[in-house]
Design a protein around this motif. Structure first.
Motif, PDB file in Angstrom:
ATOM      1  N   ARG A 145     -55.522  15.774   9.199  1.00  0.00           N
ATOM      2  CA  ARG A 145     -56.212  15.217   8.028  1.00  0.00           C
ATOM      3  C   ARG A 145     -56.802  16.259   7.097  1.00  0.00           C
ATOM      4  N   ASP A 146     -57.191  17.415   7.644  1.00  0.00           N
ATOM      5  CA  ASP A 146     -57.788  18.444   6.786  1.00  0.00           C
ATOM      6  C   ASP A 146     -56.742  19.339   6.137  1.00  0.00           C
ATOM      7  N   SER A 147     -55.515  19.277   6.642  1.00  0.00           N
ATOM      8  CA  SER A 147     -54.524  20.250   6.156  1.00  0.00           C
ATOM      9  C   SER A 147     -53.319  19.620   5.472  1.00  0.00           C
ATOM     10  N   ALA A 148     -53.199  18.285   5.524  1.00  0.00           N
ATOM     11  CA  ALA A 148     -52.021  17.631   4.933  1.00  0.00           C
ATOM     12  C   ALA A 148     -52.432  16.780   3.746  1.00  0.00           C
ATOM     13  N   THR A 149     -51.485  16.598   2.838  1.00  0.00           N
ATOM     14  CA  THR A 149     -51.730  15.715   1.701  1.00  0.00           C
ATOM     15  C   THR A 149     -50.421  15.042   1.319  1.00  0.00           C
ATOM     16  N   SER A 150     -50.484  14.167   0.321  1.00  0.00           N
ATOM     17  CA  SER A 150     -49.260  13.531  -0.161  1.00  0.00           C
ATOM     18  C   SER A 150     -49.296  13.503  -1.685  1.00  0.00           C
ATOM     19  N   LEU A 151     -48.183  13.090  -2.295  1.00  0.00           N
ATOM     20  CA  LEU A 151     -48.150  12.989  -3.755  1.00  0.00           C
ATOM     21  C   LEU A 151     -49.043  11.870  -4.255  1.00  0.00           C
ATOM     22  N   GLY A 152     -49.426  10.959  -3.352  1.00  0.00           N
ATOM     23  CA  GLY A 152     -50.314   9.867  -3.740  1.00  0.00           C
ATOM     24  C   GLY A 152     -49.645   8.838  -4.636  1.00  0.00           C
ATOM     25  N   LEU A 153     -48.324   8.737  -4.553  1.00  0.00           N
ATOM     26  CA  LEU A 153     -47.615   7.761  -5.390  1.00  0.00           C
ATOM     27  C   LEU A 153     -47.624   6.394  -4.721  1.00  0.00           C
ATOM     28  N   ASP A 154     -47.700   5.358  -5.536  1.00  0.00           N
ATOM     29  CA  ASP A 154     -47.589   3.999  -5.009  1.00  0.00           C
ATOM     30  C   ASP A 154     -46.151   3.547  -5.234  1.00  0.00           C
ATOM     31  N   ALA A 155     -45.243   4.203  -4.548  1.00  0.00           N
ATOM     32  CA  ALA A 155     -43.815   3.953  -4.772  1.00  0.00           C
ATOM     33  C   ALA A 155     -43.045   4.366  -3.531  1.00  0.00           C
ATOM     34  N   ALA A 156     -41.830   3.859  -3.435  1.00  0.00           N
ATOM     35  CA  ALA A 156     -40.991   4.225  -2.287  1.00  0.00           C
ATOM     36  C   ALA A 156     -40.695   5.728  -2.337  1.00  0.00           C
ATOM     37  N   PRO A 157     -40.654   6.376  -1.165  1.00  0.00           N
ATOM     38  CA  PRO A 157     -40.362   7.814  -1.141  1.00  0.00           C
ATOM     39  C   PRO A 157     -39.061   8.173  -1.855  1.00  0.00           C
ATOM     40  N   SER A 158     -38.133   7.228  -1.923  1.00  0.00           N
ATOM     41  CA  SER A 158     -36.839   7.531  -2.542  1.00  0.00           C
ATOM     42  C   SER A 158     -36.954   7.835  -4.039  1.00  0.00           C
ATOM     43  N   VAL A 159     -38.103   7.523  -4.665  1.00  0.00           N
ATOM     44  CA  VAL A 159     -38.210   7.838  -6.106  1.00  0.00           C
ATOM     45  C   VAL A 159     -38.109   9.344  -6.359  1.00  0.00           C
ATOM     46  N   VAL A 160     -38.411  10.123  -5.355  1.00  0.00           N
ATOM     47  CA  VAL A 160     -38.382  11.576  -5.548  1.00  0.00           C
ATOM     48  C   VAL A 160     -37.007  12.165  -5.226  1.00  0.00           C
ATOM     49  N   LEU A 161     -36.128  11.328  -4.645  1.00  0.00           N
ATOM     50  CA  LEU A 161     -34.866  11.876  -4.138  1.00  0.00           C
ATOM     51  C   LEU A 161     -33.987  12.472  -5.242  1.00  0.00           C
ATOM     52  N   GLN A 162     -33.715  11.703  -6.295  1.00  0.00           N
ATOM     53  CA  GLN A 162     -32.782  12.231  -7.312  1.00  0.00           C
ATOM     54  C   GLN A 162     -33.356  13.444  -8.045  1.00  0.00           C
ATOM     55  N   PRO A 163     -34.653  13.394  -8.457  1.00  0.00           N
ATOM     56  CA  PRO A 163     -35.206  14.628  -9.038  1.00  0.00           C
ATOM     57  C   PRO A 163     -35.059  15.834  -8.111  1.00  0.00           C
ATOM     58  N   LEU A 164     -35.250  15.597  -6.822  1.00  0.00           N
ATOM     59  CA  LEU A 164     -35.161  16.711  -5.876  1.00  0.00           C
ATOM     60  C   LEU A 164     -33.721  17.217  -5.756  1.00  0.00           C
ATOM     61  N   LEU A 165     -32.760  16.302  -5.678  1.00  0.00           N
ATOM     62  CA  LEU A 165     -31.358  16.742  -5.588  1.00  0.00           C
ATOM     63  C   LEU A 165     -30.956  17.516  -6.848  1.00  0.00           C
ATOM     64  N   ASP A 166     -31.441  17.052  -8.004  1.00  0.00           N
ATOM     65  CA  ASP A 166     -31.121  17.755  -9.252  1.00  0.00           C
ATOM     66  C   ASP A 166     -31.702  19.167  -9.245  1.00  0.00           C
ATOM     67  N   ARG A 167     -32.951  19.266  -8.822  1.00  0.00           N
ATOM     68  CA  ARG A 167     -33.602  20.587  -8.791  1.00  0.00           C
ATOM     69  C   ARG A 167     -32.939  21.499  -7.765  1.00  0.00           C
ATOM     70  N   LEU A 168     -32.550  20.916  -6.626  1.00  0.00           N
ATOM     71  CA  LEU A 168     -31.869  21.730  -5.607  1.00  0.00           C
ATOM     72  C   LEU A 168     -30.535  22.243  -6.138  1.00  0.00           C
ATOM     73  N   SER A 169     -29.779  21.368  -6.797  1.00  0.00           N
ATOM     74  CA  SER A 169     -28.479  21.804  -7.335  1.00  0.00           C
ATOM     75  C   SER A 169     -28.665  22.994  -8.254  1.00  0.00           C
ATOM     76  N   ALA A 170     -29.679  22.912  -9.104  1.00  0.00           N
ATOM     77  CA  ALA A 170     -29.894  23.992 -10.066  1.00  0.00           C
ATOM     78  C   ALA A 170     -30.352  25.271  -9.362  1.00  0.00           C
ATOM     79  N   ARG A 171     -31.330  25.159  -8.492  1.00  0.00           N
ATOM     80  CA  ARG A 171     -31.877  26.371  -7.864  1.00  0.00           C
ATOM     81  C   ARG A 171     -30.892  27.014  -6.892  1.00  0.00           C
ATOM     82  N   LEU A 172     -30.103  26.188  -6.176  1.00  0.00           N
ATOM     83  CA  LEU A 172     -29.160  26.767  -5.211  1.00  0.00           C
ATOM     84  C   LEU A 172     -28.023  27.503  -5.919  1.00  0.00           C
ATOM     85  N   ALA A 173     -27.810  27.180  -7.180  1.00  0.00           N
ATOM     86  CA  ALA A 173     -26.730  27.843  -7.926  1.00  0.00           C
ATOM     87  C   ALA A 173     -27.192  29.150  -8.559  1.00  0.00           C
TER      88      ALA A 173
END
Ligand code: BTN
Length: 232
Positions: A145-173
């Motif tokens: 509890r003292d060391s972890a946090t979250s984005l605090g979104l009231d949404a399904a975790p999958s909302v972050v998936l496509q932004p993350l895949l896009d960012r990964l594609s760019a950074r891995l290249a």
């Protein structure tokens, strides 16, 4: 890396570990970019032999199979950490930093962890990411509890998936130098007093190989692996 990341995708409501599932798919010949996600894991794995725990449906739990790797690609975990920061900032009003080697922090609390596993000799790696998206503070295990946090979104975790895949594609290249520069801009430890298993010093950035440089009374040292902790 040419193929689109995230295809094919296998989603489990419940599984042992998405990294484990992705590794099994790798061995059976799944293509570069294959994605395994889960709502819940019974044996989520973290770095240094630790476990990764997240209440069901609260975190993005994903593992991406990457082929087409250069042998010993040291920049992969660094690129992943930068991409996770960028995706978090796109999805929520937060500012992220990276605690060496690749914990993603918001205000000095861990919001995401990264575990790269694989068989470099066979040319593949599994990039596992656990990102706390909607976990309420009281839902973390007490010891976190003292060391972890979250984005605090009231949404399904999958909302972050496509932004993350896009960012990964760019950074891995990107070439390693660009990844290192982006990582260094987000270095949470630089200038901070730190301790590790064998000593103490002041974090002084990372080397081009991704090792943590620490200034000690005996001169600069490079820590290639392991865990460091802030002293304050
Ligand atoms: C760490 O910070 O110790 C790394 C944590 C990585 C956790 C993720 S959750 C999805 C994937 N599957 C696992 O078993 N581990 C990674």
């Amino acid at each position: 890396m040419s193929t689109q990341l995230g295809h094919p995708r296998v989603h489990h409501r419940l599984t042992d570990s998405t990294n484990e599932r992705a590794k099994a798919l790798a061995v059976s010949g799944a293509p570069h970019g294959t994605l395994v996600t889960a709502d819940e894991q019974t044996a989520g794995r973290g770095r240094q032999g630790r476990s990764w725990v997240a209440p069901p449906g609260s975190a993005l739990l994903m593992s991406l199979l990457l082929r087409e790797l250069k042998e010993g690609d040291a920049a992969l975990p660094l690129a992943a950490a930068v991409a996770v920061c960028e995706a978090c900032e796109e999805a929520a009003a937060v500012r992220c930093a990276i605690k060496w080697p690749n914990d993603v922090w918001i205000e000095r609390r861990k919001v995401a962890g990264i575990l790269v596993e694989g068989r470099p000799q066979d040319g593949w790696a599994v990039l596992g990411i656990g990102l706390n998206v909607r976990t309420a503070p009281e839902d973390f295990p007490e010891e976190l509890r003292d060391s972890a946090t979250s984005l605090g979104l009231d949404a399904a975790p999958s909302v972050v998936l496509q932004p993350l895949l896009d960012r990964l594609s760019a950074r891995l290249a990107e070439p390693p130098a660009a990844v290192l520069a982006a990582w260094r801009e987000r270095d949470a430890l630089r200038g901070e007093p730190v301790r590790w298993a064998d000593g103490e010093g002041t974090a002084a950035g990372i080397s081009d190989g991704g090792a943590l440089v620490v200034d000690t009374d005996g001169g600069p040292l490079e820590l290639a692996a392991g865990e460091v902790h802030l002293l304050r």
